[in-house]
Design an enzyme around this catalytic site. Structure first.
Site, PDB file in Angstrom:
ATOM      1  N   GLY A  43       0.787  -1.218   0.000  1.00 22.88           N
ATOM      2  CA  GLY A  43       0.000   0.000   0.000  1.00 22.88           C
ATOM      3  C   GLY A  43       0.818   1.266   0.000  1.00 22.88           C
ATOM      4  O   GLY A  43       0.336   2.325  -0.390  1.00 22.88           O
ATOM      5  N   LYS A  61      13.778   0.176  -3.501  1.00 30.49           N
ATOM      6  CA  LYS A  61      12.511   0.496  -2.863  1.00 30.49           C
ATOM      7  C   LYS A  61      12.094   1.905  -3.241  1.00 30.49           C
ATOM      8  O   LYS A  61      12.902   2.836  -3.184  1.00 30.49           O
ATOM      9  CB  LYS A  61      12.606   0.372  -1.349  1.00 30.49           C
ATOM     10  N   ASP A 155      10.930  -5.908  14.531  1.00 33.79           N
ATOM     11  CA  ASP A 155      10.109  -6.892  13.827  1.00 33.79           C
ATOM     12  C   ASP A 155      10.976  -8.019  13.282  1.00 33.79           C
ATOM     13  O   ASP A 155      10.880  -8.385  12.119  1.00 33.79           O
ATOM     14  CB  ASP A 155       9.322  -6.223  12.697  1.00 33.79           C
TER      15      ASP A 155
END
Length: 608
Positions: A43, A61, A155
């Site tokens: 998204g 990216k 994470d």
């Protein structure tokens, strides 16, 4: 010595597994890079495979254009670039460059091929001996460098560790910290993945290097045993286990048992630092080498990895078949590559989270959304199906497992309205593979490809404008959507389990395709029991799992049934698992159309 991952010889005509050919809407160049493939999209942005002018291969990216115009979001991307550029370790991807002022801001890092740690353990089993030690010290070395740069990963999980030909590589260490103090972390969301987070993270305490070391210990535990240390399930269940139930140490080898136990301790202050864990493990390893005749102990991960790393194979880049008419279709495949990507990084936000600028999503931007409360399973399911029906593009798959009826059915569906409506369906059952391509809005231009599923079988495209199965095929896709609401409507009871990893549930039967294709994604999880569908006999259990994404689209429907039928020959037991995997909606879908010269006027004599 293995080749550097960045020197893998891929180009626009030969792409690694999991990298798709670029679509018409993708950029052709980014700075000095030629974009040759798409690694993934989410998204917030996309990740591409690129080749620099000097031949260097990189993962690129980028952020979506409308986010690049947001000064706050652009500043966060700049902070991520700064963080990534400061980390220097053999077990993290190298920083290759960035341009925050470009029309499409980009960040280039080392392209890292190889399976994830989860994929490697699933395929080859738990690690032991030198390979386990190499993973443990490699991850510790990466965290030592990340923490020295003032970064907290937050994470660390099996999907963020790539088993490259040169050793383990830790990814995504710049994203979580770059989000710090923004609207994305001030709306009640959590950054991290349940099952891999430290106990204090569930309680709202700010993550720290000690939190990362808890995740490090959980990863080493998983690598050594093949078990997730705190199991799977709803967030509250996994959270309770993490805070109150130490993992079973059975199967942990002695050489890693002490550091892993210390790392999984509930008190952050008593966990080892990354430098301490690295020093202890390399000293232990060095003592075994000294006993074998080595002259001096070595205390760096690079030495351990150079000696012990083995058994990691990366498939060669595949040849991309390009046709004159339309873009290329590469059948959906599990990605063997994860990079410093935006994909999935914000998927664990609380329901109703604001957008990146702190405001709710603007309806004029046609951003999908489910308005019903997450706890209202029936309403959520109906809204999710309505959104999916209106999508301008989608990819989905249906398959079974656990059946004793021979080769289980397998179907794949894809559709795009751009540049023209094209519907593609592939049906696999037994020895036959049938693909159908429908061009336009009706059956006037239907192209079929029917062939036996044997090695070396060639495509045999032919026109079939009188295809009587046209409506039936389109109805199959519609049936998969309808199945969602029918299952929820029929449920005896439905439980809302919060936001969890897609496919991760204690009662869900693990399936490799689900794990690979949904890796890193999360959604609102519902489960419930269903009445028996067997008229005779007694059904032992019949239940379902459903995940719906924060964007409102369905993600996965899994139904499972065990039953026993009493007959003349005694009791007959069977089980069936059905999966509908909704892979993407309203994102670019590339569908291949064969050249006119490849299409025959009628079906070939294939014996089908």
């Amino acid at each position: 010595m293995a080749r550097s991952p960045s020197s893998e010889p891929f180009d626009r005509d030969r792409l690694p597994p999991g990298v798709e050919p670029v679509a018409d809407t993708d950029p052709r160049t980014l700075g000095p890079y030629t974009v040759v493939g798409r690694i993934g999209a989410g998204g917030m942005g996309a990740v591409y495979a690129g080749i620099a002018e000097d031949g260097r291969r990189s993962a690129l990216k980028v952020v979506h254009p409308h986010f690049a115009l947001d000064p706050e979001f652009l500043a966060r991307f700049g902070r991520e670039i700064d963080l990534v550029s400061r980390v220097d370790a053999s077990c993290t991807p190298d920083f290759h460059g960035a341009d925050l002022s470009a029309a499409t801001p980009w960040l280039a890092t080392e392209y890292v091929p190889g399976p994830t740690l989860r994929g490697h353990v699933r395929e080859k089993g738990a690690l032991s001996g030198g390979m386990l030690m190499a993973v443990a010290v490699g991850l510790a070395e990466a965290l030592r460098a990340i923490h020295a740069a003032g970064v907290v990963h937050r994470d660390l999980k099996p999907g963020n560790v790539i088993m490259s030909p040169e050793g383990p590589k830790v990814l995504d260490f710049g994203i979580a910290r770059a989000l710090e103090g923004t609207a994305l972390t001030s709306t009640g969301g959590i950054i991290g993945t349940p099952g891999w987070m430290a106990p204090e993270q569930y309680e709202g305490t700010e993550a720290s290097p000690s939190s990362d070391m808890f995740s490090w210990a959980a990863l080493v535990y998983f690598a050594a045993t093949g078990r997730e240390p705190f199991g799977r399930g709803a967030v509250d269940v996994v959270s309770h286990r993490t805070r109150n139930e130490p993992p079973d140490p059975t199967g942990l080898p002695e050489e890693v048992l002490g550091p892993v136990r210390a790392g999984l301790g509930p008190d952050p202050a008593r966990r080892p630092t990354a430098a301490q864990a690295l020093d202890e493990l390399t000293r232990r390893w060095s003592r075994t080498q000294v006993g074998a005749g080595a002259q001096e102990p070595a205390h760096e991960a690079t030495v351990v990895i150079a000696v012990e790393w083995s058994g990691v194979e990366v498939p060669e880049p595949r040849k991309v078949r390009r046709r004159r008419r339309g873009p290329v279709l590469v059948p959906a495949a599990a990605s063997f590559l994860l990079v410093l990507a935006l994909i999935g990084s914000w998927s664990l936000l609380a329901p109703g989270s604001d957008g990146p600028d702190g405001d709710a999503a603007d309806e004029e931007e046609n951003v999908p959304a489910v308005e019903s409360a997450p706890e209202d399973a029936v309403a959520v399911a109906r809204e999710a199906v309505a959104l999916a029906r209106g999508a301008a593009s989608f990819e989905s798959a249906y398959f079974m497992s656990g059946t004793e009826m021979g080769d289980p059915p397998w179907q794949e569906f894809a559709y795009t309205e751009d540049p023209e409506p094209v519907y593609w369906q592939s049906d696999l059952g037994g020895p036959a593979l049938v693909e159908v391509i429908e061009i336009g809005e009706g059956p006037d231009d239907v192209v079929r490809n029917s062939r036996m599923r044997n090695e070396g079988a060639e495509d045999a495209f032919y026109r079939d404008p009188a295809d009587e199965a046209y409506d039936t095929r389109r109805e199959l896709w519609e049936d998969r959507l309808v199945q969602i609401t029918e299952v929820v409507d029929q449920a005896r009871e439905v439980t809302y389990g919060g936001v969890t990893e897609v496919g991760a549930a204690e009662s869900a039967v693990e399936h490799e395709t689900v794990d690979e294709r949904s890796a890193g994604s999360a959604g609102h999880h519902y489960t419930g029991s269903l009445p028996s569908s067997i008229e005779e006999g007694e059904s032992d259990e019949h239940f379902f799992h459903l995940w719906v994404g924060e964007d409102g689209y369905p993600q996965l429907l899994h139904t499972h049934e065990n039953w026993t039928v009493e007959g003349a020959q005694g009791a007959f037991e069977n089980r069936t698992n059905e999966y509908v995997l909704f892979e993407q909606f309203d994102e670019p879908v590339s569908l291949a159309l064969p050249d006119e010269a490849e299409i025959a006027d009628g079906p070939p004599n294939t014996g089908l």
